[in-house]
Enzyme design. Structure first.
Site, PDB file in Angstrom:
ATOM      1  N   PHE A 102       0.894  -1.355  -0.023  1.00 35.41           N
ATOM      2  CA  PHE A 102       0.014   0.129  -0.019  1.00 35.41           C
ATOM      3  C   PHE A 102       0.993   1.142   0.051  1.00 35.41           C
ATOM      4  CE2 PHE A 102      -1.991   2.651   3.531  1.00 35.41           C
ATOM      5  CZ  PHE A 102      -2.638   3.883   2.375  1.00 35.41           C
ATOM      6  N   ASP A 145      12.655 -11.963  -1.159  1.00 38.67           N
ATOM      7  CA  ASP A 145      12.460 -11.832   0.340  1.00 38.67           C
ATOM      8  C   ASP A 145      13.529 -11.049   0.952  1.00 38.67           C
ATOM      9  OD1 ASP A 145      11.841 -12.425   3.057  1.00 38.67           O
ATOM     10  OD2 ASP A 145      10.737 -14.183   2.457  1.00 38.67           O
ATOM     11  N   LEU A 175      20.600  -9.268  -0.081  1.00 31.15           N
ATOM     12  CA  LEU A 175      20.372  -8.779  -1.512  1.00 31.15           C
ATOM     13  C   LEU A 175      21.648  -8.143  -2.139  1.00 31.15           C
ATOM     14  CD1 LEU A 175      18.205  -8.185  -3.579  1.00 31.15           C
ATOM     15  CD2 LEU A 175      17.616  -6.010  -2.416  1.00 31.15           C
ATOM     16  N   LYS A 225      25.710  -0.407   4.625  1.00 32.15           N
ATOM     17  CA  LYS A 225      26.958  -0.279   5.005  1.00 32.15           C
ATOM     18  C   LYS A 225      27.977  -0.600   3.693  1.00 32.15           C
ATOM     19  CE  LYS A 225      29.968  -2.618   8.334  1.00 32.15           C
ATOM     20  NZ  LYS A 225      30.274  -4.193   8.400  1.00 32.15           N
ATOM     21  N   ARG A 226      27.532  -1.503   2.930  1.00 31.11           N
ATOM     22  CA  ARG A 226      28.692  -2.284   1.877  1.00 31.11           C
ATOM     23  C   ARG A 226      28.498  -1.067   0.559  1.00 31.11           C
ATOM     24  NH1 ARG A 226      27.980  -4.127  -2.948  1.00 31.11           N
ATOM     25  NH2 ARG A 226      25.825  -4.785  -2.682  1.00 31.11           N
ATOM     26  N   TYR A 243       5.205  -7.949  15.661  1.00 30.80           N
ATOM     27  CA  TYR A 243       5.033  -6.741  14.917  1.00 30.80           C
ATOM     28  C   TYR A 243       5.916  -5.637  15.931  1.00 30.80           C
ATOM     29  CZ  TYR A 243       3.477  -2.726  12.071  1.00 30.80           C
ATOM     30  OH  TYR A 243       3.266  -1.875  11.371  1.00 30.80           O
ATOM     31  N   GLN A 249      27.673   2.162  15.495  1.00 31.37           N
ATOM     32  CA  GLN A 249      29.002   1.390  15.438  1.00 31.37           C
ATOM     33  C   GLN A 249      29.754   1.417  14.068  1.00 31.37           C
ATOM     34  OE1 GLN A 249      27.812  -2.695  16.835  1.00 31.37           O
ATOM     35  NE2 GLN A 249      29.961  -3.679  15.915  1.00 31.37           N
ATOM     36  N   HIS A 276      -5.260  -2.812   0.992  1.00 31.61           N
ATOM     37  CA  HIS A 276      -6.148  -4.189   0.889  1.00 31.61           C
ATOM     38  C   HIS A 276      -7.482  -4.402   1.366  1.00 31.61           C
ATOM     39  CE1 HIS A 276      -6.205  -8.459   0.122  1.00 31.61           C
ATOM     40  NE2 HIS A 276      -4.971  -8.500  -0.300  1.00 31.61           N
TER      41      HIS A 276
HETATM   42  P1  NAD Z   1       1.622  -3.897   3.223  1.00 30.66           P
HETATM   43  O1  NAD Z   1       1.102  -5.053   3.681  1.00 30.66           O
HETATM   44  O2  NAD Z   1       0.422  -2.937   2.190  1.00 30.66           O
HETATM   45  O3  NAD Z   1       2.945  -3.676   2.470  1.00 30.66           O
HETATM   46  C1  NAD Z   1       4.017  -4.189   2.906  1.00 30.66           C
HETATM   47  C2  NAD Z   1       4.884  -4.638   1.983  1.00 30.66           C
HETATM   48  O4  NAD Z   1       6.009  -5.668   2.121  1.00 30.66           O
HETATM   49  C3  NAD Z   1       4.031  -5.718   0.976  1.00 30.66           C
HETATM   50  O5  NAD Z   1       3.982  -5.368  -0.181  1.00 30.66           O
HETATM   51  C4  NAD Z   1       4.461  -7.171   1.307  1.00 30.66           C
HETATM   52  O6  NAD Z   1       4.185  -8.039   0.044  1.00 30.66           O
HETATM   53  C5  NAD Z   1       6.120  -6.759   1.571  1.00 30.66           C
HETATM   54  N1  NAD Z   1       6.899  -7.846   2.292  1.00 30.66           N
HETATM   55  C6  NAD Z   1       6.358  -8.458   3.397  1.00 30.66           C
HETATM   56  N2  NAD Z   1       7.369  -9.242   3.993  1.00 30.66           N
HETATM   57  C7  NAD Z   1       8.228  -9.265   3.174  1.00 30.66           C
HETATM   58  C8  NAD Z   1       9.583  -9.724   2.982  1.00 30.66           C
HETATM   59  N3  NAD Z   1       9.755 -10.559   3.893  1.00 30.66           N
HETATM   60  N4  NAD Z   1      10.218  -9.500   1.797  1.00 30.66           N
HETATM   61  C9  NAD Z   1       9.923  -8.624   0.954  1.00 30.66           C
HETATM   62  N5  NAD Z   1       8.663  -7.946   0.789  1.00 30.66           N
HETATM   63  C10 NAD Z   1       8.130  -8.360   2.037  1.00 30.66           C
HETATM   64  O7  NAD Z   1       1.786  -2.453   4.377  1.00 30.66           O
HETATM   65  P2  NAD Z   1       1.736  -1.002   4.385  1.00 30.66           P
HETATM   66  O8  NAD Z   1       0.556  -0.233   4.847  1.00 30.66           O
HETATM   67  O9  NAD Z   1       2.230  -0.504   2.873  1.00 30.66           O
HETATM   68  O10 NAD Z   1       3.023  -0.881   5.271  1.00 30.66           O
HETATM   69  C11 NAD Z   1       4.392  -0.324   4.740  1.00 30.66           C
HETATM   70  C12 NAD Z   1       5.327  -0.192   5.858  1.00 30.66           C
HETATM   71  O11 NAD Z   1       5.048   0.910   6.640  1.00 30.66           O
HETATM   72  C13 NAD Z   1       5.545  -1.390   6.861  1.00 30.66           C
HETATM   73  O12 NAD Z   1       6.744  -1.553   7.185  1.00 30.66           O
HETATM   74  C14 NAD Z   1       4.690  -0.982   7.967  1.00 30.66           C
HETATM   75  O13 NAD Z   1       4.814  -1.653   9.143  1.00 30.66           O
HETATM   76  C15 NAD Z   1       4.949   0.351   8.151  1.00 30.66           C
HETATM   77  N6  NAD Z   1       3.854   1.187   8.692  1.00 30.66           N
HETATM   78  C16 NAD Z   1       2.550   1.448   7.818  1.00 30.66           C
HETATM   79  C17 NAD Z   1       1.573   1.795   8.457  1.00 30.66           C
HETATM   80  C18 NAD Z   1      -0.118   2.357   7.974  1.00 30.66           C
HETATM   81  O14 NAD Z   1      -0.815   2.584   8.650  1.00 30.66           O
HETATM   82  N7  NAD Z   1      -0.020   1.771   6.639  1.00 30.66           N
HETATM   83  C19 NAD Z   1       1.648   2.370  10.081  1.00 30.66           C
HETATM   84  C20 NAD Z   1       2.862   2.114  10.648  1.00 30.66           C
HETATM   85  C21 NAD Z   1       3.996   1.479  10.106  1.00 30.66           C
END
Ligand code: NAD
Ligand code: UDP
Length: 313
Positions: free
Chosen positions: A15, A60, A65, A107-108, A147, A164, A183
Site C-alpha cells: 500500500f 524476500d 540482497l 553499509k557496503r 510486529y 558502530q 488491501h
Molecule cells: P503492506 O502490507 O501493504 O505492505 C508491506 C509490503 O511488504 C507488501 O508489499 C509485502 O508483500 C511486503 N513484504 C512483506 N514481507 C516481506 C519480505 N519478507 N520480503 C519482501 N517483501 C515483504 O503494508 P503498508 O501499510 O504499505 O506498510 C508499509 C510499511 O509501513 C510497513 O513496514 C509497516 O510496518 C509500516 N507502517 C504502516 C502503517 C500504515 O498505517 N499503513 C503504519 C505504521 C507503519
C-alpha cells in the site's frame, strides 16, 4: 531538477510502498522495487511497469540482497494485524533479518537508509499524545508482540549500525495511514468500514469504539518519508509521521456511513487483545526538523478512498 538517484524500496508493491514508488519515479529517480508479494501485489505498481526507470524484483528481504543503490526505504513488513498475526514468526523475521540485510547493504554501498517504523513501538501508550522520547508500553508476549517488538528491534539495529559503523540512517515512526490501494481484506479499520458500508454489511466496531486513532492520508505520509530521507544527515529520527487529528473508532464509523450514504448499522465485536486505547502523534519534531505537516483533510482523503473502493470491490 534534483540529480537522479538509484533508490531501493523494499515492500514497494504494498500500500504505502507503491505510492512511494510513484512519487520517486515522478521525481525522476531510478527505482528498484523489491517485494515478496506476501501482502502486496503487482497490480499496485502496474502503472509503473512500462517506465524506463522502474524495476520490480521478486525477493524476500530475510535473504541477503546484492544491488548497488544510493538510498534505501525499508518498508517490507506486513502492516495490518490480521496479516502480521497470520505468520508471527515470519513477521519478526522480516523486521529483524530484513533490517540486518538492508543495513548490511547500506553499509557496503554507503547508501542512506530509512526504516518504516511504527507508532506500535509505543504499544498501549500512557503518554498522550505520543512524543518520540516516550519509551512505550509494549507487551512482548502478546498477539501484537511479533510486529511491535520486531519493529523495536529493527530500530535498535538502525541506531547500532549508526553508532558502530556510521551508517547514514533515518527512522520514521508511522501512525495509522489510509488511502487507495489498501488491501480490501486486510482488516484495517478504514478499509473494513468503507467496504462494509459500500456492501451494506454491518460495520464491525471492536469493543465499544471509544478507542482512538489519528488517520493520515497516504500522500501526506509519502511526503514526510521523502522529507526525512532528504533532510540533513544529522537528522536520524526517530520522527513521528502522522496526522494529529484524533477521533474515536465509533466517530470514524459514523463518518464513513454518512459519506457513503450507507444503510449499514454498527455492531460491536470483541476487542482484540492488546488493542491500544488511544493513539495520537505529537508531530512537533517533524514540523521543526523537516518542515513537514500533513495537509489532507480527513473528509477529502476518505472521499478519494471511498471512490477507489467503489471501483475495485
Ligand atoms: P503492506 O502490507 O501493504 O505492505 C508491506 C509490503 O511488504 C507488501 O508489499 C509485502 O508483500 C511486503 N513484504 C512483506 N514481507 C516481506 C519480505 N519478507 N520480503 C519482501 N517483501 C515483504 O503494508 P503498508 O501499510 O504499505 O506498510 C508499509 C510499511 O509501513 C510497513 O513496514 C509497516 O510496518 C509500516 N507502517 C504502516 C502503517 C500504515 O498505517 N499503513 C503504519 C505504521 C507503519
Ligand atoms: N477496528 C474496528 N473494527 C474493524 C477493524 C478495526 O473497530 O473492523 C478497530 C481496532 O480494534 C483498532 C482500530 O480500529 O482499535 C484500528 O485498527 P487497525 O487494525 O486499522 O490498526 P491498529 O490497531 O494497528 O492501529
Amino acid at each position: 531538477m534534483t540529480a537522479r538517484k538509484k533508490i531501493l524500496v523494499t515492500g514497494g508493491a504494498g500500500f504505502v510502498g507503491s505510492h512511494l514508488c510513484d512519487r520517486l519515479v515522478n521525481d525522476g529517480h531510478e527505482v528498484l522495487c523489491v517485494d515478496n508479494f506476501y501482502t502486496g501485489t503487482r497490480n499496485n505498481v502496474i502503472g509503473l511497469m512500462d517506465k524506463a526507470h522502474f524495476e520490480m524484483m521478486h525477493h524476500d528481504v530475510t535473504f541477503p540482497l546484492y544491488v548497488e543503490v544510493d538510498e534505501i526505504y525499508n518498508l517490507a513488513c506486513p502492516a495490518s494485524p490480521i496479516h502480521y498475526q497470520h505468520d508471527p514468526v515470519q513477521t519478526t523475521r522480516t523486521s529483524v533479518h530484513g533490517a540486518i540485510n538492508m543495513l548490511g547493504l547500506a553499509k557496503r554501498t554507503g547508501a542512506k537508509i530509512l526504516q518504516a517504523s511504527t507508532s506500535e513501538v509505543y504499544g498501549d501508550p500512557e503518554v498522550h499524545p505520543q512524543t518520540e522520547d516516550y519509551l512505550g508500553n509494549v507487551n512482548p508476549i502478546g498477539l501484537r508482540g511479533c510486529y511491535d517488538e520486531g519493529k523495536r528491534c529493527a530500530e535498535t539495529l538502525f541506531f547500532d549500525y549508526y553508532r558502530q559503523y556510521g551508517t547514514n540512517i533515518r527512522v520514521a515512526r508511522i501512525f495509522n495511514t489510509y488511502g487507495p490501494r489498501m488491501h480490501p481484506d486486510d482488516g484495517r479499520v478504514v478499509s473494513n468500514f468503507i467496504v462494509q458500508a459500500l456492501k451494506g454489511q454491518p460495520i464491525t466496531v471492536y469493543g465499544n469504539g471509544s478507542q482512538t486513532r489519528s488517520f493520515c492520508y497516504v500522500s501526506d505520509l509519502v511526503g514526510g518519508l521523502v522529507a526525512l530521507m532528504d533532510a540533513p544527515d544529522e537528522i536520524t529520527g526517530p520522527v513521528n509521521l502522522g496526522n494529529p487529528r484524533e477521533m474515536t473508532i465509533r466517530e470514524l464509523a459514523e463518518q464513513v456511513i454518512a459519506m457513503t450514504g450507507s444503510k449499514s448499522k454498527l455492531v460491536e465485536k470483541p476487542l482484540p487483545g492488546d488493542d491500544p486505547t488511544q493513539r495520537c502523534p505529537d508531530i512537533t519534531r517533524a514540523k521543526t526538523q523537516l518542515g513537514w505537516t500533513p495537509g489532507v483533510m480527513l473528509e477529502d482523503g476518505l472521499k478519494t478512498t471511498i471512490d477507489y473502493f467503489k471501483t475495485t470491490i
